[in-house]
Write a protein that holds these residues in place. Structure first.
Motif, PDB file in Angstrom:
ATOM      1  N   ILE A 272       0.846  -1.202   0.000  1.00  0.00           N
ATOM      2  CA  ILE A 272       0.000   0.000   0.000  1.00  0.00           C
ATOM      3  C   ILE A 272       0.877   1.246   0.000  1.00  0.00           C
ATOM      4  N   ASN A 274       3.907   1.422  -1.058  1.00  0.00           N
ATOM      5  CA  ASN A 274       4.544   1.421  -2.380  1.00  0.00           C
ATOM      6  C   ASN A 274       5.909   2.124  -2.363  1.00  0.00           C
ATOM      7  N   ILE A 291      -1.959  -8.321  -4.913  1.00  0.00           N
ATOM      8  CA  ILE A 291      -1.385  -6.986  -5.051  1.00  0.00           C
ATOM      9  C   ILE A 291      -2.449  -5.971  -5.447  1.00  0.00           C
ATOM     10  N   GLY A 292      -3.501  -6.438  -6.119  1.00  0.00           N
ATOM     11  CA  GLY A 292      -4.585  -5.534  -6.495  1.00  0.00           C
ATOM     12  C   GLY A 292      -5.286  -4.927  -5.299  1.00  0.00           C
ATOM     13  N   GLU A 295      -3.203  -1.970  -4.272  1.00  0.00           N
ATOM     14  CA  GLU A 295      -3.395  -0.846  -5.197  1.00  0.00           C
ATOM     15  C   GLU A 295      -4.717  -0.142  -4.914  1.00  0.00           C
ATOM     16  N   ARG A 296      -5.747  -0.920  -4.567  1.00  0.00           N
ATOM     17  CA  ARG A 296      -7.056  -0.336  -4.258  1.00  0.00           C
ATOM     18  C   ARG A 296      -7.007   0.527  -3.006  1.00  0.00           C
ATOM     19  N   ARG A 298      -4.349   2.220  -1.764  1.00  0.00           N
ATOM     20  CA  ARG A 298      -3.338   3.287  -1.716  1.00  0.00           C
ATOM     21  C   ARG A 298      -3.958   4.668  -1.553  1.00  0.00           C
ATOM     22  N   ASP A 299      -4.944   4.976  -2.345  1.00  0.00           N
ATOM     23  CA  ASP A 299      -5.575   6.292  -2.236  1.00  0.00           C
ATOM     24  C   ASP A 299      -6.293   6.450  -0.897  1.00  0.00           C
TER      25      ASP A 299
END
Length: 310
Positions: A272, A274, A291-292, A295-296, A298-299
């Motif tokens: 997250i 990164n 990993i998806g 990515e979801r 992170r924001d």
């Protein structure tokens, strides 16, 4: 904020996470890059082979290569480092301690022998022998919530008092009563509380620092947050509350509902954030979070915990 006893080992410590390739092998080039990133982040120290470092899934040759890589890079630039010699077999752990002393870490972290819970007498006997093998390098006892025997403050204090070479412990904290017991029985130990509870541990006058899961999310952010606790503990506690809410809402459910390990959760935090080439893959047979999912989130992390990503 309660006045704390100063300890030689303190502050915000980053855990070394193993980059694992699709062939289930450790990607050592990426591991070296990770160490360099953590050094550049200015953390108070780096430690190897906690649970998130998957110490239970390494050969002895891999163990030696990981520790030598960490020691070489840290020694070159004067970065503090602690080696985790943890291993479920007490005899193998003693040999890991023996080899680790040659690398001159600030301390060596150990667990109590695993599989069958040890008695107080057995724990003391093991730790005394580990201290002898450590040849003057102090030990830190790693006693997390998933240990076969989790020691309450009084019992931890009694065991460590019998083995002066044990100078600290990584523990799960608790409620107000736990902190009161810790102040009563553990004042001579450097205590490392969970990363997402560090501001509380500092305010309660108990924590020397943390071997930190928040560092998994953002090494630079965790370091800045740790420094802020000396300037504005109330603002640090506000951020802690939001960190805990993020963990409970977005991270802990992977363990509660799906049975993922703590190591999987720490690698998810890293992905997250990164900030390095680690990824979410764990070594077989343990399952990895996709990993998806990182990515979801992170924001979400950057919105809810913006101070950690400045």
């Amino acid at each position: 904020m309660t006045e704390r006893k100063p300890h030689a080992i303190a502050g915000n410590w980053a855990t070394l996470l193993l980059p694992i390739g699709a062939d289930d092998e450790i990607e050592f080039a990426k591991l070296g890059e990770e160490v360099d990133i953590l050094i550049a982040a200015g953390v108070d120290g780096i430690y190897s082979n906690g649970t998130a470092g998957e110490f239970h899934s390494q050969t002895e040759a891999e163990f030696d290569l990981i520790q030598s890589m960490l020691a070489e890079r840290c020694t070159k630039v004067g970065m503090n480092f602690v080696i985790g010699a943890c291993q479920p077999d007490a005899r193998i752990m003693l040999e890991r301690i023996r080899r680790s002393t040659l690398l001159k870490p600030l301390a060596i972290q150990v667990i109590l022998p695993d599989w069958w819970p040890v008695t107080d007498e057995e724990a003391i006997d093991f730790l005394k022998r580990a201290v002898d093998v450590g040849n003057g390098i102090p030990l830190i006892l790693y006693n997390p919530p998933h240990a076969k025997r989790v020691l309450a403050p009084q019992g931890l204090g009694r065991i460590c008092a019998a083995v002066p070479g044990v100078i600290g412990a990584k523990v799960a904290d608790g409620d107000k009563q736990w902190y009161a017991e810790a102040r009563r029985h553990l004042s001579d130990l450097a205590l490392f509380v969970p990363g997402h509870h560090l501001a509380t541990g500092i305010m309660e006058g108990v924590a020397a620092g943390s071997f930190s899961n928040v560092c998994c999310l953002s090494p630079r952010g965790a370091q800045a947050w740790t420094a802020s606790m000396q300037e504005d503990i109330h603002a640090a506690l506000d951020l802690e509350r939001r960190i805990c809410k993020f963990m409970e809402t977005h991270i802990v459910p992977y363990r509660q509902r799906s049975g993922y390990s703590n190591a999987a959760l720490d690698k998810l935090l890293c992905a997250i954030g990164n900030w390095g080439p680690v990824g979410t893959r764990l070594r077989w047979p343990y399952r990895s979070i996709d990993i998806g999912d990182a990515e979801r989130l992170r924001d979400v992390a950057r919105t809810e915990l913006s101070e950690l990503f400045v």
